[in-house]
Scaffold this motif. Structure first.
Motif, PDB file in Angstrom:
ATOM      1  N   TYR A   1       0.824  -1.214   0.000  1.00 21.37           N
ATOM      2  CA  TYR A   1       0.000   0.000   0.000  1.00 21.37           C
ATOM      3  C   TYR A   1       0.860   1.266   0.000  1.00 21.37           C
TER       4      TYR A   1
ATOM      5  N   LEU B   1      -1.389   5.903   3.070  1.00 16.69           N
ATOM      6  CA  LEU B   1      -1.087   4.749   2.222  1.00 16.69           C
ATOM      7  C   LEU B   1      -0.938   5.271   0.797  1.00 16.69           C
TER       8      LEU B   1
ATOM      9  N   LEU C   1      -2.436   3.858  -2.489  1.00 17.88           N
ATOM     10  CA  LEU C   1      -3.887   3.871  -2.694  1.00 17.88           C
ATOM     11  C   LEU C   1      -4.405   5.266  -3.054  1.00 17.88           C
TER      12      LEU C   1
ATOM     13  N   LEU D   1      -7.909   9.584  -5.441  1.00 19.16           N
ATOM     14  CA  LEU D   1      -8.124  10.996  -5.787  1.00 19.16           C
ATOM     15  C   LEU D   1      -8.639  11.135  -7.220  1.00 19.16           C
TER      16      LEU D   1
ATOM     17  N   PHE E   1      -9.850  11.628  -0.171  1.00 18.36           N
ATOM     18  CA  PHE E   1      -9.182  10.511   0.510  1.00 18.36           C
ATOM     19  C   PHE E   1     -10.178   9.634   1.255  1.00 18.36           C
ATOM     20  N   PHE E   2      -9.952   8.355   1.259  1.00 22.82           N
ATOM     21  CA  PHE E   2     -10.687   7.466   2.166  1.00 22.82           C
ATOM     22  C   PHE E   2      -9.785   6.279   2.552  1.00 22.82           C
ATOM     23  N   HIS E   3      -9.531   5.375   1.619  1.00 23.81           N
ATOM     24  CA  HIS E   3      -8.669   4.223   1.921  1.00 23.81           C
ATOM     25  C   HIS E   3      -7.232   4.653   2.206  1.00 23.81           C
TER      26      HIS E   3
ATOM     27  N   LYS F   1      -6.114   7.011   3.918  1.00 27.34           N
ATOM     28  CA  LYS F   1      -5.890   7.651   5.214  1.00 27.34           C
ATOM     29  C   LYS F   1      -6.462   6.807   6.348  1.00 27.34           C
TER      30      LYS F   1
ATOM     31  N   MET G   1     -17.139   6.944  -2.398  1.00 23.76           N
ATOM     32  CA  MET G   1     -17.531   7.282  -1.020  1.00 23.76           C
ATOM     33  C   MET G   1     -16.736   8.494  -0.566  1.00 23.76           C
TER      34      MET G   1
ATOM     35  N   GLN H   1     -15.836  11.134   2.873  1.00 21.27           N
ATOM     36  CA  GLN H   1     -15.898  11.343   4.320  1.00 21.27           C
ATOM     37  C   GLN H   1     -16.610  12.661   4.550  1.00 21.27           C
TER      38      GLN H   1
ATOM     39  N   GLY I   1      -9.029  18.390  -5.838  1.00 19.47           N
ATOM     40  CA  GLY I   1      -8.569  17.015  -5.652  1.00 19.47           C
ATOM     41  C   GLY I   1      -8.727  16.423  -4.261  1.00 19.47           C
ATOM     42  N   PHE I   2      -9.154  17.207  -3.270  1.00 17.97           N
ATOM     43  CA  PHE I   2      -9.224  16.697  -1.901  1.00 17.97           C
ATOM     44  C   PHE I   2     -10.648  16.323  -1.492  1.00 17.97           C
TER      45      PHE I   2
ATOM     46  N   HIS J   1     -16.474  -1.458   1.902  1.00 15.16           N
ATOM     47  CA  HIS J   1     -15.614  -0.469   1.238  1.00 15.16           C
ATOM     48  C   HIS J   1     -15.021   0.484   2.277  1.00 15.16           C
ATOM     49  N   ALA J   2     -15.873   0.978   3.181  1.00 16.56           N
ATOM     50  CA  ALA J   2     -15.402   1.936   4.196  1.00 16.56           C
ATOM     51  C   ALA J   2     -14.362   1.306   5.113  1.00 16.56           C
TER      52      ALA J   2
ATOM     53  N   LYS K   1     -12.097  -1.013   4.423  1.00 10.93           N
ATOM     54  CA  LYS K   1     -10.992  -1.699   3.734  1.00 10.93           C
ATOM     55  C   LYS K   1      -9.655  -1.524   4.455  1.00 10.93           C
ATOM     56  N   THR K   2      -9.347  -0.303   4.898  1.00  8.07           N
ATOM     57  CA  THR K   2      -8.034  -0.075   5.508  1.00  8.07           C
ATOM     58  C   THR K   2      -8.115   0.349   6.972  1.00  8.07           C
ATOM     59  N   ARG K   3      -9.311   0.301   7.548  1.00  4.76           N
ATOM     60  CA  ARG K   3      -9.458   0.712   8.951  1.00  4.76           C
ATOM     61  C   ARG K   3     -10.742   0.147   9.538  1.00  4.76           C
TER      62      ARG K   3
END
Lengths: 339, 339
Positions: free
Chosen positions: A135, A174, A177, A182, A188-190, A192, B113, B115, B185-186, B248-249, B251-253
């Protein structure tokens, strides 16, 4: 005043007042059980916490016990809002330069900010669990502030007065990812996973001269696997101070007490105005791995410093003029999730 | 079981159990003061709340009082996480088509998705304060679920079992601010002021046949200034069910108890597979103004339906087979902020 949250098995931990030299702590239970509870009613809680702090400083708090940063959760173990800016535009410019893109001129006048996940921060000395080394695991050393209730549409000048506490943060990223994420356009989602904050949160006035103009003026030290990786000055090249960042966040909505606003990765240009040099080359170094990889890409056509692997350790800290730790250290090891 | 949070002057309001016909409410204070408190310990709280609900349903709760949706906060007046998907890919495709862009094929396999801000939701009948009408004020009618603690890396199949409550949401959007924001982009920030949720949150099993396969199978009714604007079926054209969205949400946390996951704007194709028609043309209509404007842009070259102005009113509701409101109505008026 310095505050910390010690783990006690509950979701929000237990608020403690900590001595300025970070040696002693005393439970704040006579005032508030949790930091969020104190922030929800800061006007009345703050003087009472400060009275307890004065007793701790005077050595008069007989209930004080040794302060153990390893027993800390993040000061807010979970928060209602974590909005992270990108105030060191030098960092953003480098990211763009490494991929051959121009920085839009507006980026110097209008802060970048993303809404981060805030439901479960990890502690300052907790491991960082990641599923897959591929990642592209990176740390990001930043400064963050906690606000009280901020009205919608506040000015940058007035916003500075809404800062209750200052902390450091490791905004774990990460990198592998992020580009795909983006490109989808929703931010951001995955990329961070949960961030970690410094053991101690400090009121602005307790920072003395280091806090001025809505900025924190001290080097941010990042140590990767025992070797100094960066010491950029947090007060230098911060294009947007915290007043600007808070006002930006509050443009179309109020912010609730306990909102955390981050500075983004601390990043300095070199004295000649070019991108900063690595510590090994006599420069101030960096507060994330992505940045040295960008420098390497610009210089050599490709990066040579790898992202973090399982077992790698990152320490993020800030020292006062006497070399004492202001916030305590974020000191974390990357581990395989579920491993 | 149906739950609501009544305003009591505190930040988190007071948890109430509500009768299935939304006529009576009883404070849950013997079990939990706030919904977050119940969610933090759902395994032990849920049976106790259900016992109270059974008493209310049996007419045996003498402490019950008439239920007043106007006195409601959102079920979670503030939450630790609000992550909103875009599960009706038809909606996303329309947005793109209106500006002449292709939809990437991956959008049918990988959920979008973002945040969202969750520190201060507004109540279901609260005014929507906006600074400037030129921001392009829109509503978005959606379905949302509340989870318990969800481990990182969970499968979509297992994730459905982590849904504790179902609600409706008005994800207020400032369309004029979004394109510039996304171009940076954010992701969303200024374009998404505080959302409002339905007066009542309902456990999946209380939804009966309407809850199946991680989807809610009923029309979502949107009424703009008293005229029906849309009645798309929430169970139709939902490309990703809530299990997929939660997975999906996560995946990394991990996701903490009280995480709210949104479906994105409910949107149906027409029976021929083309974009849905306005209600005035015999179609099912839309759950946001942006969508009818896209249809108008595709058809006429430019939109003719205006965004919301100060004084405009939006009502979002879902009825059961007998025409009774399941969640109570979100019913809000746009007002000038500070006006």
């Amino acid at each position: 005043m310095k505050l910390a949250t010690l783990k006690d098995g509950s979701r929000d931990g237990r608020l403690h007042v900590v001595s300025s030299d970070l040696t002693r702590a005393v439970p704040a239970s006579g005032v508030a059980n949790t930091l969020q509870q104190a922030l929800d009613d800061w006007m009345s809680m703050e003087p009472r916490l400060r009275a307890l702090y004065d007793r701790v400083e005077a050595g008069a708090a007989i209930e004080a016990h040794p302060f153990d940063p390893a027993a800390c959760a993040s000061p807010l173990p979970r928060a209602y809002q974590w909005a992270d800016g990108s105030a060191y535009v030098n960092h953003v410019e480098l990211v763009r330069k490494a991929r051959g893109a121009e920085l839009p001129e507006s980026f110097w006048e209008d802060p970048l900010m993303y809404q981060g996940g805030s439901d479960a921060f990890i502690g300052p000395m907790d491991d960082i669990p990641v599923t897959d080394e591929r990642y592209g695991i990176d740390f990001e050393g930043e400064v963050a502030v906690v606000t009280d209730d901020v009205p919608m549409g506040i000015s940058a000048e007035a916003a500075v007065g809404h800062i209750t506490l200052v902390m450091l943060v490791n905004d774990v990223s990460l990198r592998g990812l992020i580009p795909g994420e983006l490109a989808k356009g929703f931010g951001f989602f995955h990329g961070k996973p949960p961030s970690a904050f410094s053991p101690v949160a400090v009121t602005p006035e307790a920072l003395g001269d280091a806090w001025d103009g809505g900025k924190l003026h001290r080097p941010l030290l990042s140590t990767l696997n025992g070797a100094l990786f960066g010491k950029p000055e947090a007060g230098v090249d911060m294009t947007f101070d915290f007043g600007r960042l808070i006002a930006h966040a509050a443009k179309t909505r109020p912010l609730s007490a306990g909102t955390i606003i981050g500075s983004g990765t601390v990043s300095n240009k070199d004295s000649g105005g070019g991108p900063g040099k690595p510590v090994a080359d006599g420069g101030l170094g960096y507060a994330c791995i992505a940045e040295i990889r960008m420098i390497e890409t610009i210089r050599d056509g490709k990066p040579s410093t790898p992202f973090m692997r399982f077992g790698d350790r990152i320490r993020i800290e800030m020292l006062d003029d006497d070399g004492a730790s202001i916030f305590g250290a974020i000191d974390q090891t990357v581990v395989k999730a579920g491993g």
